[in-house]
Design a protein around this motif. Sequence first.
Motif, PDB file in Angstrom:
ATOM      1  N   GLY A 154       0.827  -1.208   0.000  1.00 39.45           N
ATOM      2  CA  GLY A 154       0.000   0.000   0.000  1.00 39.45           C
ATOM      3  C   GLY A 154       0.862   1.259   0.000  1.00 39.45           C
ATOM      4  N   GLY A 155       0.295   2.346   0.483  1.00 39.47           N
ATOM      5  CA  GLY A 155       1.044   3.588   0.683  1.00 39.47           C
ATOM      6  C   GLY A 155       1.576   4.217  -0.588  1.00 39.47           C
ATOM      7  N   GLU A 156       2.657   4.977  -0.441  1.00 40.52           N
ATOM      8  CA  GLU A 156       3.190   5.758  -1.563  1.00 40.52           C
ATOM      9  C   GLU A 156       3.677   4.893  -2.716  1.00 40.52           C
ATOM     10  OE1 GLU A 156       6.110   8.541  -0.217  1.00 40.52           O
ATOM     11  OE2 GLU A 156       4.714   9.462   1.212  1.00 40.52           O
ATOM     12  N   SER A 179       2.353   2.102  -3.767  1.00 41.12           N
ATOM     13  CA  SER A 179       1.183   1.766  -4.586  1.00 41.12           C
ATOM     14  C   SER A 179       0.651   2.991  -5.322  1.00 41.12           C
ATOM     15  CB  SER A 179       0.095   1.145  -3.711  1.00 41.12           C
ATOM     16  OG  SER A 179       0.576  -0.059  -3.156  1.00 41.12           O
ATOM     17  N   ASP A 180       0.684   4.144  -4.659  1.00 43.51           N
ATOM     18  CA  ASP A 180       0.251   5.375  -5.343  1.00 43.51           C
ATOM     19  C   ASP A 180       0.988   5.549  -6.668  1.00 43.51           C
ATOM     20  OD1 ASP A 180      -1.259   5.864  -3.087  1.00 43.51           O
ATOM     21  OD2 ASP A 180      -0.091   7.578  -2.385  1.00 43.51           O
ATOM     22  N   PHE A 204      -0.378   3.115  -9.773  1.00 53.67           N
ATOM     23  CA  PHE A 204      -1.681   3.286 -10.430  1.00 53.67           C
ATOM     24  C   PHE A 204      -1.638   4.025 -11.767  1.00 53.67           C
ATOM     25  CE2 PHE A 204      -3.121   1.819  -6.338  1.00 53.67           C
ATOM     26  CZ  PHE A 204      -4.186   1.017  -6.689  1.00 53.67           C
ATOM     27  N   ALA A 248      -0.883  -4.274   3.339  1.00 52.60           N
ATOM     28  CA  ALA A 248      -0.653  -2.824   3.319  1.00 52.60           C
ATOM     29  C   ALA A 248       0.243  -2.500   4.493  1.00 52.60           C
ATOM     30  CB  ALA A 248      -1.989  -2.080   3.383  1.00 52.60           C
ATOM     31  N   ASP A 299      -5.012   6.716   6.714  1.00 54.40           N
ATOM     32  CA  ASP A 299      -4.098   6.395   5.611  1.00 54.40           C
ATOM     33  C   ASP A 299      -4.527   7.193   4.378  1.00 54.40           C
ATOM     34  OD1 ASP A 299      -2.119   5.146   4.135  1.00 54.40           O
ATOM     35  OD2 ASP A 299      -3.374   3.413   3.666  1.00 54.40           O
ATOM     36  N   ILE A 300      -3.874   8.320   4.188  1.00 48.48           N
ATOM     37  CA  ILE A 300      -4.274   9.265   3.148  1.00 48.48           C
ATOM     38  C   ILE A 300      -3.290   9.224   1.987  1.00 48.48           C
ATOM     39  CG2 ILE A 300      -4.624  11.742   2.640  1.00 48.48           C
ATOM     40  CD1 ILE A 300      -6.766  10.526   4.476  1.00 48.48           C
ATOM     41  N   GLY A 301      -3.818   9.205   0.772  1.00 46.72           N
ATOM     42  CA  GLY A 301      -2.952   9.192  -0.405  1.00 46.72           C
ATOM     43  C   GLY A 301      -3.799   9.305  -1.651  1.00 46.72           C
ATOM     44  N   SER A 302      -3.263   8.789  -2.761  1.00 37.58           N
ATOM     45  CA  SER A 302      -3.995   8.862  -4.029  1.00 37.58           C
ATOM     46  C   SER A 302      -5.289   8.086  -3.951  1.00 37.58           C
ATOM     47  CB  SER A 302      -3.167   8.229  -5.144  1.00 37.58           C
ATOM     48  OG  SER A 302      -2.113   9.038  -5.500  1.00 37.58           O
ATOM     49  N   ARG A 303      -6.379   8.737  -4.325  1.00 38.25           N
ATOM     50  CA  ARG A 303      -7.607   7.968  -4.506  1.00 38.25           C
ATOM     51  C   ARG A 303      -7.485   7.187  -5.811  1.00 38.25           C
ATOM     52  NH1 ARG A 303     -10.589  12.745  -2.750  1.00 38.25           N
ATOM     53  NH2 ARG A 303     -11.285  12.465  -0.595  1.00 38.25           N
ATOM     54  N   GLY A 351      -7.132  11.330  -0.768  1.00 41.51           N
ATOM     55  CA  GLY A 351      -8.141  10.967   0.228  1.00 41.51           C
ATOM     56  C   GLY A 351      -7.788   9.639   0.859  1.00 41.51           C
ATOM     57  N   ARG A 381      -6.879   6.035   1.400  1.00 45.22           N
ATOM     58  CA  ARG A 381      -6.420   4.888   0.617  1.00 45.22           C
ATOM     59  C   ARG A 381      -7.339   3.708   0.931  1.00 45.22           C
ATOM     60  NH1 ARG A 381      -0.894   6.358   2.072  1.00 45.22           N
ATOM     61  NH2 ARG A 381       0.102   7.424   0.319  1.00 45.22           N
TER      62      ARG A 381
END
Lengths: 337, 337
Positions: free
Chosen positions: A224-226, A228-229, A232, A246, A256-260, B258, B260
């Motif tokens: 997960g996290g950056e 995986s961001d 995509f 993750a 856990d905030i990042g790319s939707r 937003g 993850r």
Amino acid sequence: MDGSNKQIRLARRPVGTPTLEDFSFTEAPIGTPGEGEVLIRNVYISVDPYLRGRMEDVKSYIPPFQLNDVIISGVIGQVVESKSAHFAKGDIVIGMLGWEEYSVAHEKTLRKLDPALAPVTANLGIIGMTGLTAYFGLLDIGQPKEGETVVVSGAAGAVGSTVGQIAKIKGARVVGIAGSEEKCSYLINELGFDAAINYKTEEVGKVLEKACPDGIDVYFDNVGGEISDAVFPLLNKFARIPVCGAISAYNKTEADIGSRVQTYLIKTSAFMKGFTVGDYSSRFKEGGAQLAAWLNEGKLKYEETIKEGFDSIIEAFLDLFKGKNLGKQLVKISEFE
Amino acid sequence: MDGSNKQIRLARRPVGTPTLEDFSFTEAPIGTPGEGEVLIRNVYISVDPYLRGRMEDVKSYIPPFQLNDVIISGVIGQVVESKSAHFAKGDIVIGMLGWEEYSVAHEKTLRKLDPALAPVTANLGIIGMTGLTAYFGLLDIGQPKEGETVVVSGAAGAVGSTVGQIAKIKGARVVGIAGSEEKCSYLINELGFDAAINYKTEEVGKVLEKACPDGIDVYFDNVGGEISDAVFPLLNKFARIPVCGAISAYNKTEADIGSRVQTYLIKTSAFMKGFTVGDYSSRFKEGGAQLAAWLNEGKLKYEETIKEGFDSIIEAFLDLFKGKNLGKQLVKISEFE
């Protein structure tokens, strides 16, 4: 049996990264097996990232540990006393047992291992839970086809390293993401990955784009996290994403905030599925047989990182979140006789 | 045919929310059909959120509009001149045509409509692309079972309102998320939704938890963003998420940041798939027939928001992003004869 039994219990629920203080070391009398039960001296303890989830008091795919419970994970041990017709003293067995020196378990919760078929510890790894996790997640969800590009994160871990090798068996181009030069060269030179990216020193998105000139068809996500961001934006039409772990989020105390992911999924009609190996329990026999066959044919390799001694169990567990392990992390707490 | 043809072209690529200045109004001579072609006077123009994506110069499921191209969308018109054996003057036809008063199109790109079978505009909505989008996304990806809970965002739009009704036909409990009290009462009182949440005045996560006492089995996502962030914690084991649209993100100039989703997917073994109706083109006949049958049986209702006049096309398009439309947004630019 006389004597005392060291145990490790959940003393409090970890906040963020677990620490030694979240656990208590206790001693209890060694248990006595009842009818249909055996007493086991535990030898190999498996420590796994998913256990962090069980330490939280939230609904998940397996119920949480209760406070002061002995921690439970995959364990291999040897029968020292049997009240079961199915197991004899000296048998080597595997089961979900406690982080303790001796366990009493019912015969129905144990499986006997034959050391002649494969090294016993492989049953906690490549032909056990982590191998099965890789097998079902990649083949059932990821469905790699010949010539496709498969990217795997956490690639040098027990699951990731198996995923990459199975993808190679299926004829895919395989790119691993891992956390050190040593791990990256292991992936390429030992396991036959086509490329490997060190996320600690390289810009994942940029390097990945070069390493995947035809885009990404399968992304097996362990972290997960950056990381995986960054994957995509490179997905191909109809990409598949088995979401296995993750680890980047397990110790987070904030959201856990990042790319939707929605826009990426729509643009590519991609498909993302969370899973846990238990979802496939009815097919363990099939998966285990195939993994054992590949292992015996020399098509699968594996590494283990083994710590010694009961007192190093917690350290081995905490090392997982520092990415210290290459392959399966185990702790050896006694010897087979 | 003599006379001039008003057209709307993409003058520049919108940055953020599109404005009138991103488009140019031009005039050209009315075209002349060649062999196998017809000249059509356009009557109904469909405006749809997905067109925003085509205005960006990025790889997506359909190629982007080129600068100074006439904008293309679903259009119903009437044949005024035919050089095709398949179409006669006066025929009502549907196709992907320009935002213009008259189009010349090849017979292979058009389909003749029979006004006796259904109101012609339904072919741009409930038995057309938006209905098919709802049908395949919900049934193929969402797979709602009797008694399960289905949540749909953008619930009062053309796709969302159809999704909810099909889910009711399949025996599910249906909760809609929409942007006004009027829309919410329409969903409950007209379409038979079990509950509706006004995301502009209510805290979606909190209200949704009450509205879904048994959790969420299917989340049909039309909007992405914070609304979707609030849905993920309420997913049930093996939940399914058709990802149809992310209107909240279409006009963003910064990254879409937003929640993850990985941890939520792992905890529930949930499954999330982006799609576009074109993925199902080989099954349009099946879907269209089923939708028409349900419509004729009175099991499906629909609303249209129709603006009048060629000059209101852009406004109708921009209204989509303000959530002004109830059901399918159309623009009527001439009359059938």
